[in-house]
Scaffold this active site. Structure first.
Site, short mmCIF file in Angstrom:
data_model
loop_
_atom_site.label_atom_id
_atom_site.label_comp_id
_atom_site.label_asym_id
_atom_site.label_seq_id
_atom_site.Cartn_x
_atom_site.Cartn_y
_atom_site.Cartn_z
N ALA A 9 0.82 -1.12 -0.03
CA ALA A 9 0.12 -0.23 -0.13
C ALA A 9 0.81 1.34 0.01
O ALA A 9 1.84 1.32 0.83
CB ALA A 9 -1.13 -0.19 1.11
N CYS A 10 0.31 2.33 -0.82
CA CYS A 10 1.16 3.38 -1.04
C CYS A 10 0.47 4.65 -0.62
O CYS A 10 -0.56 4.62 -0.26
CB CYS A 10 1.57 3.47 -2.35
SG CYS A 10 2.38 1.97 -3.08
N THR A 11 1.22 5.86 -0.73
CA THR A 11 0.54 7.26 -0.32
C THR A 11 0.98 8.20 -1.49
O THR A 11 2.19 8.14 -1.85
CB THR A 11 0.89 7.69 1.08
OG1 THR A 11 0.50 6.64 1.95
CG2 THR A 11 0.03 8.82 1.16
N ASN B 206 4.77 7.15 -2.38
CA ASN B 206 5.74 6.28 -1.78
C ASN B 206 5.34 4.89 -2.33
O ASN B 206 4.37 4.61 -2.47
CB ASN B 206 5.41 6.16 -0.15
CG ASN B 206 6.04 7.26 0.75
OD1 ASN B 206 6.85 7.98 0.15
ND2 ASN B 206 5.41 7.62 1.74
N GLU C 108 -1.31 3.31 -6.94
CA GLU C 108 -1.80 3.65 -5.72
C GLU C 108 -2.55 2.38 -5.32
O GLU C 108 -3.77 2.33 -6.19
CB GLU C 108 -2.19 4.85 -5.45
CG GLU C 108 -2.97 5.05 -4.13
CD GLU C 108 -2.06 5.29 -3.10
OE1 GLU C 108 -2.53 5.20 -1.87
OE2 GLU C 108 -0.95 6.03 -3.45
#
Length: 473
Positions: free
Chosen positions: A8-10, A29, A101
């Site tokens: 999982a990213c931001t 990220n 994302e």
């Protein structure tokens, strides 16, 4: 609540009128594994005599590619055994892309349009899209056509930009998708949820969508709202994971740029778009991606109680493999106006190095074909090592790291300013980009390698097996 083991990213996207210098900004990220080396590479412009078919090593996805491919930057993994995962880059036409994302669709939607096992997924997206588009809008169109015809193996959000426009693209199911242009005076923070809200089907300037999106939703009775078409409501989730894993990161991002707005970190109704109370810089986006709820009780290395410190998943954490901010300033040629800011490892404990989009050479340490394990020749591990050393005695050692980070930010700014002032008199922008990028990259490695030796020395007397003897005995 036990934190799920999700990749999982931001992400953050900023329109050109919302930035301090008129550039567009997209950043993300890449979060998956705590020890998973990344590289930085340049793919040169090339033309093939015969059509080439892309074959995914991850899930068997195949796609015939155009014969002309533009030059682009990328950050692939140390191995392609699980796919390429090139993740992010800027091409020679001044188009930036970041993928992906990770998002999650609800059961009703996936029951009507399941994901396609051999459809396009994250690992292939940059490779089959970025080299073949000349604008952000064209990137949306190309990816949209692939999802509509070949299907998607995952629900994902994808970021596109050029010097004029910023777009956010969301895959909601096996073949359904929507994309929205970020208004020039707005920003968006996204954290593993479907984010796009109201879709205006009369506005093809600011929205694009899969060919039968409206009919699909109508035929399958998927719209829970009495009025309008809210993509997040129709395709997204409102789960406990959203409450503790996702929405707090959006809350913190909006808190950074709109501190005057009072919101709850667990709210399921945080807006997709905001107008910042101040102009935003590339450094601001880097700060967001490096954040961990500083100034709140939820900071895992802060002063809150133990429950609060571990209640929410932070933006920057141990499983961040790399972070990037892709900056496009249309007042300069793409070779210099495009900057691929790259932070290897955990953003909070690393540094965002500026690589100019025109580069044709990457310092060896950044493209070193390292294996999985620690190797001092790898830039990824050089930055990761400092983070590991600091983690062992965080509050004692974070100060020296913060000092080096600040020193490097100042040096990067000087390098960028000097480089951009030379554009008007330079007859070789690629050479100029190579020289400046190498200078910044070498400086970052040198300072972090020196810092590592200092941290090791400082840690020598911090062992829990230490014993402080009374010299009077």
């Amino acid at each position: 609540m036990t934190e799920p083991n999700y990749s999982a990213c931001t992400s953050m996207l900023v329109g050109k009128n919302a930035t301090v210098d008129g550039s567009t900004l997209i950043g993300r990220n890449e979060d998956a594994k705590a020890a998973w080396p990344k590289r930085f590479v340049i793919h040169e412009h090339h033309v093939t005599k015969e059509p080439v078919t892309f074959h995914s090593t991850a899930n068997g996805f195949q796609l015939e590619l155009p014969q002309v491919a533009a030059k682009y930057t990328a950050t692939p993994e140390w191995t392609n055994s699980e796919g390429l995962f090139e993740e992010d880059g800027i091409n020679e036409h001044g188009v930036a892309m970041s993928a992906t994302e990770s998002t999650y669709a609800n059961d009703a939607v996936l029951g009507c349009d399941p994901l396609v096992p051999d459809g396009i997924g994250e690992e292939a997206m940059v490779t089959v899209v970025l080299p073949y588009v000349q604008s952000a809008r064209a990137g949306v169109e190309r990816l949209g056509e692939i999802v509509s015809t070949k299907g998607a193996s995952e629900t994902n959000g994808v970021l596109f930009s050029d010097a004029q426009e910023v777009w956010y693209f969301e895959i909601g199911s096996g073949h359904q998708w929507v994309a929205q242009r970020i208004p020039d005076d707005c920003y968006a923070v996204v954290a593993n949820q479907m984010a796009i809200e109201k879709v205006d089907f009369n506005d093809q300037v600011n929205f694009q969508w899969s060919p039968n999106l409206e009919q699909f939703v109508t035929d399958n009775h998927l719209n829970p709202d009495r009025h309008g078409f809210n993509f997040r409501h129709i395709f997204g989730t409102r789960s406990e994971m959203d409450t503790y894993y996702n929405t707090p990161r959006v809350w913190y991002g909006q808190r950074m740029f709109n501190p005057e707005i009072d919101q709850e970190p667990t709210s399921q109704d945080l807006p997709f778009l905001r107008k910042s109370s101040r102009l935003i810089s590339a450094t601001d986006v880097q700060a967001l991606l490096s954040s961990h709820y500083q100034g709140t009780p939820f900071d895992p290395v802060g002063t809150g109680d133990e429950f609060s410190k571990h209640r929410f998943r932070p933006m920057s954490f141990a499983k961040t493999q790399e972070s990037h901010v892709l900056q496009l300033d249309g007042s300069f040629p793409t070779e210099i106006g495009g900057i691929h800011w790259l932070s290897m490892g955990v953003g909070a404990e690393s540094t965002f190095v500026p690589f100019f989009a025109g580069i044709s050479e990457v310092p060896a340490a950044y493209q070193y074909p390292v294996g999985h394990d620690y190797d001092r020749k790898s830039a990824y591990w050089s930055f990761k090592l400092v983070g590991i050393l600091v983690d062992a005695h965080y509050h004692r050692l974070i100060g020296p790291l913060n000092d080096v980070q600040a020193e490097l930010r100042q040096s990067y700014r000087q390098i960028i300013n000097e480089t951009q002032t030379q554009v008007a008199t330079s007859n070789d922008l690629v050479a100029l980009a190579n020289q400046a990028s190498k200078r910044a990259a070498d400086l970052a490695l040198s300072r972090f390698e020196t810092l590592a030796t200092q941290l090791i020395t400082a840690s020598a007397d911090l062992s829990p097996l230490n014993y402080h003897q009374d010299l009077n005995l």
